[in-house]
Design an enzyme around this catalytic site. Structure first.
Site, PDB file in Angstrom:
ATOM      1  N   ASP A  27       0.854  -1.177   0.000  1.00 25.10           N
ATOM      2  CA  ASP A  27       0.000   0.000   0.000  1.00 25.10           C
ATOM      3  C   ASP A  27       0.900   1.240   0.000  1.00 25.10           C
ATOM      4  O   ASP A  27       1.795   1.350  -0.832  1.00 25.10           O
ATOM      5  CB  ASP A  27      -0.953  -0.055   1.208  1.00 25.10           C
ATOM      6  CG  ASP A  27      -1.951   1.098   1.240  1.00 25.10           C
ATOM      7  OD1 ASP A  27      -2.938   1.054   0.490  1.00 25.10           O
ATOM      8  OD2 ASP A  27      -1.719   2.049   2.010  1.00 25.10           O
TER       9      ASP A  27
ATOM     10  N   HIS B 273      -6.865  -6.190  -1.680  1.00 22.94           N
ATOM     11  CA  HIS B 273      -5.781  -5.241  -1.416  1.00 22.94           C
ATOM     12  C   HIS B 273      -4.850  -5.661  -0.287  1.00 22.94           C
ATOM     13  O   HIS B 273      -3.651  -5.387  -0.344  1.00 22.94           O
ATOM     14  CB  HIS B 273      -6.383  -3.877  -1.090  1.00 22.94           C
ATOM     15  CG  HIS B 273      -5.356  -2.815  -0.846  1.00 22.94           C
ATOM     16  ND1 HIS B 273      -4.486  -2.389  -1.832  1.00 22.94           N
ATOM     17  CD2 HIS B 273      -5.039  -2.101   0.267  1.00 22.94           C
ATOM     18  CE1 HIS B 273      -3.690  -1.449  -1.330  1.00 22.94           C
ATOM     19  NE2 HIS B 273      -4.014  -1.260  -0.062  1.00 22.94           N
TER      20      HIS B 273
END
Length: 324
Positions: A102, A302
């Protein structure tokens, strides 16, 4: 596996670590993103230590048990890379492999870009390397992208406001639950985030009220996140976003520079970040000539290292063995 505080030049950093820390095991730094912590890498810290590495996952600047500077400009990419350089030195090492997920991925990419003498190999998870655009500051480009696509306001544009973190702090558990749910691979397509918001929506209000914890997130693990963010707040983490235009101004000297060290990239097939950053996946080899592999994990979202720990661990260990 232990947690301890390390004093570096710039700040005190809390780290989660395992493996020999006497210089006999190669160092691997694991950099988390938003809204995460060093504990997001717990499975990787254990697996890498078992494989013979000194695995270290810090709470990054502004997060958890690490110091939280007051000024927005103290969260620039130069500070974030500098923190990792300082940490390597404080751990008694001169080189390491850096892994980022991320927001931690851009930090890891820039560690390798700026200091290849220290960060001799790099792995990025979920967010591909995005070269500096000569067309102007990122927030202006984001507004243009939103207008062209007609999908609404991009959430990072909302994060630029000085009080954006207050929405998260009003209900820490609810904010975290919504964030993890909206970007998880198990969340149905019509309920996952796209990153773009309709008029009147916020990053959090766009997520359904009945958002549940992802399958991989146990209640006790979730309570660790809630306790940490309740204590530290969200101002520092959102200041990372508020520095993106500053980062663009500070990195003009890196224009067109390529990452020279060995690298790998992993992304979940169903990661919402691909809606707005996936365009950079196709050109990764142009910017990272020694890109050893580029893997899309089927069905994953994610939160890659927590959703698919065994696959991520195997990929990282294989890369570490070939990038010596």
């Amino acid at each position: 596996m232990q947690t301890r505080i390390v004093q570096t030049d710039g700040l005190k950093q809390q780290i989660l670590e395992a493996g020999a820390n006497d210089g006999s095991a190669p160092l691997v730094l694991l950099i988390h993103g938003f809204p995460e912590l060093g504990i997001s890498w717990r499975a990787q810290v254990a697996a890498l230590a078992e494989a013979g590495y000194h695995a270290v996952a810090p709470d990054m600047r502004g997060y958890g048990g690490t110091d939280k500077p007051e000024r927005v400009e103290n969260y620039s990419i130069l500070h974030l890379v500098g923190d990792m350089v300082d940490l390597v030195r404080a751990l008694g090492e001169t080189t390491c492999t850096v892994v980022g997920h991320d927001w931690g991925a851009p930090v890891a990419w820039h560690c390798a870009l700026m200091r290849p003498d220290v960060f001799t190999a790099v792995a990025g998870l979920s967010v591909p390397f995005q070269p500096r655009s000569p067309k102007g500051p990122p927030t202006a480009l984001m507004r243009g992208l939103s207008e062209r696509l007609g999908l609404g306001e991009f959430y990072i544009s909302q994060f630029q406001t000085p009080d954006a973190h207050l929405d998260f702090e009003a209900d820490v558990a609810g904010a975290l639950r919504r964030g993890f749910y909206a970007y998880d691979g198990a969340t149905p397509d019509d309920r996952r985030s796209t990153g773009f918001l309709a008029p009147g929506q916020t990053f959090l209000s766009a997520v359904p009220d009945d958002a549940a914890l992802p399958p991989w997130m146990g209640e006790s693990h979730f309570r660790e996140y809630v306790a940490a963010f309740t204590a530290s707040g969200f101002r520092g983490p959102l200041d990372w976003y508020r520095c993106i235009d500053l980062n663009w101004r500070l990195t003009a000297h890196l224009q067109n520079r390529r990452i020279a060290v060995p690298a790998v990239f992993l992304v979940g097939e169903r990661d919402p970040v691909r809606v707005y950053a996936g365009q950079h996946e196709a050109g990764l080899k142009d910017w990272i000539p020694d890109l050893r592999s580029q893997t899309v994990l089927p069905g994953a979202g994610h939160w890659l290292q927590q959703e698919r720990p065994e696959e991520v661990n195997a990929a990282l260990i294989a890369f570490l063995k070939t990038s010596k």
